[in-house]
Scaffold this active site. Structure first.
Site, PDB file in Angstrom:
ATOM      1  N   GLU A   1       0.151  -1.183   5.627  1.00 33.34           N
ATOM      2  CA  GLU A   1       1.204  -0.754   6.546  1.00 33.34           C
ATOM      3  C   GLU A   1       1.080   0.719   6.862  1.00 33.34           C
ATOM      4  OE1 GLU A   1       5.198   0.835   7.727  1.00 33.34           O
ATOM      5  OE2 GLU A   1       3.917   1.376   6.026  1.00 33.34           O
TER       6      GLU A   1
ATOM      7  N   ASP B   1       0.829  -1.206   0.000  1.00 29.35           N
ATOM      8  CA  ASP B   1       0.000   0.000   0.000  1.00 29.35           C
ATOM      9  C   ASP B   1       0.860   1.252   0.000  1.00 29.35           C
ATOM     10  OD1 ASP B   1       0.779  -0.606   2.726  1.00 29.35           O
ATOM     11  OD2 ASP B   1      -0.653   0.918   3.393  1.00 29.35           O
TER      12      ASP B   1
END
Length: 414
Positions: A180, A85
């Protein structure tokens, strides 16, 4: 030896929108992260990785590269982890990277129409990259080097090993995680399925950075219950909730703010204020490397709420503090071979190791507390989370060499 170029992978991966979103309450927080996860699983299968597993529910990807050593020595399986991400601070949709060849040390105009300029006046680190080739944005999005640089470097390492069986190595584990950036990267990480005894996250920045300390982190939220009264008749009656948010903030140390802190200095960071006279909320992140100072910061945050409740009446301000993650150093100290081996590899490659305490957190911090010691390696990316983000092509290629060197350290040299 077949040469696999990390840059080709990177330029493909950054064009896939994988921004996470901390408001959805789902895992993964955005379904578009699956687009990259599926691609990575397919590519790992195509290059011959073993035990490729794509978690279709929670968007994790796992794979193995079996040992090709037959000397009978017992070696630990070594893992490498990066997150898929990207930050939601700046758009990650329609990323349009371009390469600035042989950077000359001058301003780089990212977007003339929007007057977005990447300048060494604002980012002095640029001067260290004169003569290098830099990958930059078009000034409208982030680049996504955090952490698609790490993803690309791990994938390049994997393909290099799998297409060059003459390179001897021990067992290697690979994992890619979602979310994350919103602190949920390891929420559903399956350590048993991963199968490594030790691991490295590849999620840092400047070449040579080696991170095994990070912030202790907490989230703080206040809710202010005001009293709206017509301003023409408000004397001694109105309680302006929005103003009380700012009064709360004034009770926190002015210079314990990210704008004024560096290295191991902690801070209170106001991330959002919203509301009006009747009600208002404010959100903070609270950070410190030192455990005792971290505890004092949380106490001070709660005390600010207590003070306002005494001043304006009980129940005026609700304060909540929730721990998010902790400094990994206590979990790394018993396994300092992870740090020592990484430093040795860097030195052998002519790279100066930089002990750099993380002013943030990584998946590695959470994994370390779950029993998988996991320091963090550099990627060659800079200015994360914004449209001024860039990556050095030369540094990214050197990071691949670092990963291969660590593989050797826990294989041939173990």
């Amino acid at each position: 030896m077949a040469k696999i170029d990390v840059i080709e992978k990177f330029l493909r991966y950054v064009k896939i929108d994988t921004q996470s979103d901390d408001t959805t309450g789902t895992s993964p927080s955005t379904m578009k992260q699956h687009d990259l996860a599926k691609l990575l699983a397919e590519e790992l299968t195509q290059i011959g990785a073993s035990d490729v597993y794509y978690d279709k529910e929670h968007c994790y990807v796992y794979a193995s590269i079996p040992s090709n050593l037959d000397d009978g020595k017992d070696r630990p399986a070594i893992g490498f982890v990066s997150h898929m991400d990207t930050s939601d601070e700046v758009s990650g949709k329609d990323v349009n990277p371009r390469i600035v060849e042989n950077y000359d040390g001058k301003d780089i105009v990212l977007n003339a129409d929007e007057k977005v300029v990447l300048s060494p006046k604002d980012f002095p680190e640029l001067s260290n990259h004169i003569g290098e080739d830099l990958i930059v944005t078009d000034g409208t999005t982030l680049l996504g080097a955090d952490d698609k640089a790490g993803v690309s470097e791990i994938m390049t390492m994997a393909e290099t090993l799998l297409t060059n069986p003459d390179i001897k190595h021990g067992e290697i584990k690979i994992a890619f995680t979602p979310d994350e950036e919103i602190g949920a990267g390891t929420a559903f990480f399956d350590i048993d399925k991963f199968g490594a005894k030790y691991a490295y996250t590849v999620d840092g920045g400047k070449l040579g950075e080696l991170e095994y300390e990070n912030f202790n982190a907490a989230e703080g939220n206040i809710t202010v219950h005001g009293r709206s009264v017509h301003p023409g008749d408000a004397k001694n009656k109105m309680v302006n909730a929005a103003l009380l948010c700012y009064e709360f903030h004034s009770l926190l140390p002015a210079f314990q703010n990210p704008m004024y802190t560096e290295k191991r200095e902690g801070f209170f960071h106001l991330t959002e204020v919203k509301g009006g006279t009747e009600s208002a909320t404010a959100s903070y992140i609270i950070r410190d490397h030192d455990e005792k100072l971290f505890a004092k910061k949380k106490e001070l945050f709660m005390a600010a709420g207590d003070f306002l409740n005494k001043k304006y009446g009980e129940g005026t301000v609700d304060v909540e503090v929730h721990d998010q993650y902790y400094n990994m150093i206590d979990k790394i100290r018993p396994h300092m071979h992870l740090v020592d081996n990484a430093k040795k590899v860097m030195i052998e490659l002519g790279i100066t190791p930089i002990d750099s305490p993380i002013r943030g957190g990584t998946d590695g911090a959470a994994l370390s507390y779950k029993g998988l010691p996991c320091p963090n390696l550099c990627t060659g990316g800079y200015n994360y989370h914004g449209k001024y983000e860039y990556a050095s092509i030369q540094e990214m290629r050197k990071v691949v060499d670092i990963l291969l060197g660590i593989v050797n350290a826990y294989g041939i040299d173990y």
